[in-house]
Design a protein around this motif. Structure first.
Motif, PDB file in Angstrom:
ATOM      1  N   LEU A  17       0.821  -1.216   0.000  1.00  0.00           N
ATOM      2  CA  LEU A  17       0.000   0.000   0.000  1.00  0.00           C
ATOM      3  C   LEU A  17       0.854   1.266   0.000  1.00  0.00           C
ATOM      4  O   LEU A  17       0.445   2.287  -0.558  1.00  0.00           O
ATOM      5  N   ASP A  18       2.017   1.206   0.612  1.00  0.00           N
ATOM      6  CA  ASP A  18       2.911   2.369   0.606  1.00  0.00           C
ATOM      7  C   ASP A  18       3.383   2.716  -0.802  1.00  0.00           C
ATOM      8  O   ASP A  18       3.761   3.855  -1.075  1.00  0.00           O
ATOM      9  N   LYS A  19       3.356   1.749  -1.701  1.00  0.00           N
ATOM     10  CA  LYS A  19       3.794   1.981  -3.084  1.00  0.00           C
ATOM     11  C   LYS A  19       2.711   2.633  -3.933  1.00  0.00           C
ATOM     12  O   LYS A  19       2.995   3.177  -4.989  1.00  0.00           O
ATOM     13  N   VAL A  20       1.459   2.573  -3.485  1.00  0.00           N
ATOM     14  CA  VAL A  20       0.347   3.150  -4.241  1.00  0.00           C
ATOM     15  C   VAL A  20       0.357   4.664  -4.066  1.00  0.00           C
ATOM     16  O   VAL A  20       0.247   5.177  -2.961  1.00  0.00           O
ATOM     17  N   LYS A  21       0.513   5.368  -5.168  1.00  0.00           N
ATOM     18  CA  LYS A  21       0.505   6.835  -5.178  1.00  0.00           C
ATOM     19  C   LYS A  21      -0.384   7.294  -6.324  1.00  0.00           C
ATOM     20  O   LYS A  21      -0.705   6.513  -7.222  1.00  0.00           O
ATOM     21  N   LYS A  22      -0.739   8.568  -6.295  1.00  0.00           N
ATOM     22  CA  LYS A  22      -1.515   9.111  -7.411  1.00  0.00           C
ATOM     23  C   LYS A  22      -0.694   8.946  -8.684  1.00  0.00           C
ATOM     24  O   LYS A  22       0.489   9.277  -8.716  1.00  0.00           O
ATOM     25  N   ILE A  41      -7.306   6.692  -3.975  1.00  0.00           N
ATOM     26  CA  ILE A  41      -8.746   6.947  -3.939  1.00  0.00           C
ATOM     27  C   ILE A  41      -9.123   8.191  -4.734  1.00  0.00           C
ATOM     28  O   ILE A  41     -10.170   8.234  -5.390  1.00  0.00           O
ATOM     29  N   GLU A  42      -8.296   9.221  -4.716  1.00  0.00           N
ATOM     30  CA  GLU A  42      -8.583  10.429  -5.494  1.00  0.00           C
ATOM     31  C   GLU A  42      -8.543  10.119  -6.988  1.00  0.00           C
ATOM     32  O   GLU A  42      -9.377  10.601  -7.751  1.00  0.00           O
ATOM     33  N   TYR A  44      -9.107   7.212  -8.327  1.00  0.00           N
ATOM     34  CA  TYR A  44     -10.289   6.396  -8.599  1.00  0.00           C
ATOM     35  C   TYR A  44     -11.515   7.286  -8.771  1.00  0.00           C
ATOM     36  O   TYR A  44     -12.310   7.098  -9.694  1.00  0.00           O
ATOM     37  N   ASP A  45     -11.667   8.272  -7.901  1.00  0.00           N
ATOM     38  CA  ASP A  45     -12.797   9.191  -7.983  1.00  0.00           C
ATOM     39  C   ASP A  45     -12.762   9.967  -9.301  1.00  0.00           C
ATOM     40  O   ASP A  45     -13.792  10.127  -9.963  1.00  0.00           O
ATOM     41  N   GLU A  46     -11.589  10.443  -9.692  1.00  0.00           N
ATOM     42  CA  GLU A  46     -11.453  11.158 -10.970  1.00  0.00           C
ATOM     43  C   GLU A  46     -11.807  10.242 -12.137  1.00  0.00           C
ATOM     44  O   GLU A  46     -12.480  10.657 -13.079  1.00  0.00           O
ATOM     45  N   PHE A  47     -11.366   8.997 -12.065  1.00  0.00           N
ATOM     46  CA  PHE A  47     -11.646   8.041 -13.123  1.00  0.00           C
ATOM     47  C   PHE A  47     -13.146   7.782 -13.249  1.00  0.00           C
ATOM     48  O   PHE A  47     -13.702   7.812 -14.351  1.00  0.00           O
ATOM     49  N   THR A  48     -13.817   7.537 -12.125  1.00  0.00           N
ATOM     50  CA  THR A  48     -15.250   7.240 -12.188  1.00  0.00           C
ATOM     51  C   THR A  48     -16.047   8.465 -12.642  1.00  0.00           C
ATOM     52  O   THR A  48     -17.016   8.328 -13.383  1.00  0.00           O
ATOM     53  N   THR A  49     -15.631   9.660 -12.233  1.00  0.00           N
ATOM     54  CA  THR A  49     -16.289  10.887 -12.683  1.00  0.00           C
ATOM     55  C   THR A  49     -16.128  11.054 -14.193  1.00  0.00           C
ATOM     56  O   THR A  49     -17.087  11.368 -14.898  1.00  0.00           O
ATOM     57  N   ALA A  50     -14.915  10.833 -14.687  1.00  0.00           N
ATOM     58  CA  ALA A  50     -14.669  10.942 -16.125  1.00  0.00           C
ATOM     59  C   ALA A  50     -15.464   9.894 -16.892  1.00  0.00           C
ATOM     60  O   ALA A  50     -16.017  10.176 -17.969  1.00  0.00           O
ATOM     61  N   LEU A  51     -15.555   8.699 -16.354  1.00  0.00           N
ATOM     62  CA  LEU A  51     -16.309   7.637 -17.009  1.00  0.00           C
ATOM     63  C   LEU A  51     -17.794   7.984 -17.075  1.00  0.00           C
ATOM     64  O   LEU A  51     -18.450   7.756 -18.098  1.00  0.00           O
ATOM     65  N   GLU A  52     -18.334   8.545 -16.012  1.00  0.00           N
ATOM     66  CA  GLU A  52     -19.733   8.991 -16.011  1.00  0.00           C
ATOM     67  C   GLU A  52     -19.952  10.038 -17.091  1.00  0.00           C
ATOM     68  O   GLU A  52     -20.964  10.002 -17.812  1.00  0.00           O
ATOM     69  N   LEU A  53     -19.032  10.986 -17.216  1.00  0.00           N
ATOM     70  CA  LEU A  53     -19.143  12.031 -18.229  1.00  0.00           C
ATOM     71  C   LEU A  53     -19.116  11.433 -19.632  1.00  0.00           C
ATOM     72  O   LEU A  53     -19.925  11.791 -20.487  1.00  0.00           O
ATOM     73  N   VAL A  54     -18.199  10.512 -19.874  1.00  0.00           N
ATOM     74  CA  VAL A  54     -18.115   9.860 -21.185  1.00  0.00           C
ATOM     75  C   VAL A  54     -19.418   9.137 -21.503  1.00  0.00           C
ATOM     76  O   VAL A  54     -19.936   9.238 -22.630  1.00  0.00           O
ATOM     77  N   ASN A  55     -19.980   8.441 -20.525  1.00  0.00           N
ATOM     78  CA  ASN A  55     -21.241   7.730 -20.750  1.00  0.00           C
ATOM     79  C   ASN A  55     -22.386   8.696 -21.045  1.00  0.00           C
ATOM     80  O   ASN A  55     -23.224   8.424 -21.902  1.00  0.00           O
ATOM     81  N   LYS A  56     -22.421   9.827 -20.354  1.00  0.00           N
ATOM     82  CA  LYS A  56     -23.453  10.833 -20.625  1.00  0.00           C
ATOM     83  C   LYS A  56     -23.278  11.426 -22.019  1.00  0.00           C
ATOM     84  O   LYS A  56     -24.253  11.660 -22.729  1.00  0.00           O
ATOM     85  N   LEU A  57     -22.034  11.671 -22.419  1.00  0.00           N
ATOM     86  CA  LEU A  57     -21.781  12.205 -23.756  1.00  0.00           C
ATOM     87  C   LEU A  57     -22.181  11.203 -24.837  1.00  0.00           C
ATOM     88  O   LEU A  57     -22.749  11.586 -25.868  1.00  0.00           O
ATOM     89  N   LYS A  58     -21.901   9.930 -24.615  1.00  0.00           N
ATOM     90  CA  LYS A  58     -22.307   8.905 -25.572  1.00  0.00           C
ATOM     91  C   LYS A  58     -23.821   8.846 -25.691  1.00  0.00           C
ATOM     92  O   LYS A  58     -24.363   8.718 -26.785  1.00  0.00           O
ATOM     93  N   LYS A  59     -24.505   8.939 -24.553  1.00  0.00           N
ATOM     94  CA  LYS A  59     -25.967   8.915 -24.558  1.00  0.00           C
ATOM     95  C   LYS A  59     -26.506  10.142 -25.291  1.00  0.00           C
ATOM     96  O   LYS A  59     -27.421  10.034 -26.108  1.00  0.00           O
ATOM     97  N   ALA A  60     -25.928  11.298 -25.034  1.00  0.00           N
ATOM     98  CA  ALA A  60     -26.365  12.525 -25.693  1.00  0.00           C
ATOM     99  C   ALA A  60     -26.103  12.465 -27.195  1.00  0.00           C
ATOM    100  O   ALA A  60     -26.902  12.953 -27.991  1.00  0.00           O
ATOM    101  N   GLU A  61     -25.008  11.841 -27.563  1.00  0.00           N
ATOM    102  CA  GLU A  61     -24.658  11.728 -28.977  1.00  0.00           C
ATOM    103  C   GLU A  61     -25.694  10.902 -29.732  1.00  0.00           C
ATOM    104  O   GLU A  61     -25.970  11.155 -30.899  1.00  0.00           O
ATOM    105  N   LYS A  62     -26.294   9.933 -29.060  1.00  0.00           N
ATOM    106  CA  LYS A  62     -27.300   9.074 -29.679  1.00  0.00           C
ATOM    107  C   LYS A  62     -28.683   9.713 -29.711  1.00  0.00           C
ATOM    108  O   LYS A  62     -29.549   9.266 -30.448  1.00  0.00           O
ATOM    109  N   SER A  63     -28.893  10.747 -28.895  1.00  0.00           N
ATOM    110  CA  SER A  63     -30.215  11.374 -28.828  1.00  0.00           C
ATOM    111  C   SER A  63     -30.413  12.315 -30.015  1.00  0.00           C
ATOM    112  O   SER A  63     -29.497  12.599 -30.780  1.00  0.00           O
ATOM    113  N   LYS A  64     -31.647  12.785 -30.132  1.00  0.00           N
ATOM    114  CA  LYS A  64     -31.999  13.672 -31.244  1.00  0.00           C
ATOM    115  C   LYS A  64     -31.284  15.006 -31.086  1.00  0.00           C
ATOM    116  O   LYS A  64     -31.194  15.558 -30.000  1.00  0.00           O
ATOM    117  N   HIS A  65     -30.766  15.516 -32.202  1.00  0.00           N
ATOM    118  CA  HIS A  65     -30.077  16.802 -32.217  1.00  0.00           C
ATOM    119  C   HIS A  65     -30.911  17.822 -32.983  1.00  0.00           C
ATOM    120  O   HIS A  65     -31.636  17.467 -33.911  1.00  0.00           O
TER     121      HIS A  65
END
Length: 77
Positions: A17-22, A41-42, A44-65
């Protein structure tokens, strides 16, 4: 450089665990194959936030423009 350790190293988990760094995860192998990733953990939080954003963008891309020039009359009349 990647930090790769066998999962058996968790017997000395504080050392691992001492070897785990940002930006420096530790990857654990089981039977010689990659199995787990220990991340800060920080990070991980950044990764999950970015993944949520990517998923929302993909969903928006498929919706009507709409073309703004075509609908602005409806919006501002």
């Amino acid at each position: 450089m990647l930090q790769i350790q066998p999962v058996s190293e968790l017997r000395n988990y504080n050392k691992v665990l001492d070897k785990v760094k940002k930006d420096k995860p530790v990857f654990l192998t089981k039977n010689g194959y990659g199995k787990f990733a220990l991340v800060d953990i920080e990070e991980y939080d950044e990764f999950t936030t970015a993944l949520e954003l990517v998923n929302k963008l993909k969903k928006a891309e498929k919706s009507k423009h709409y073309n703004f020039d075509e609908i602005k009359g409806d919006l501002f009349s």
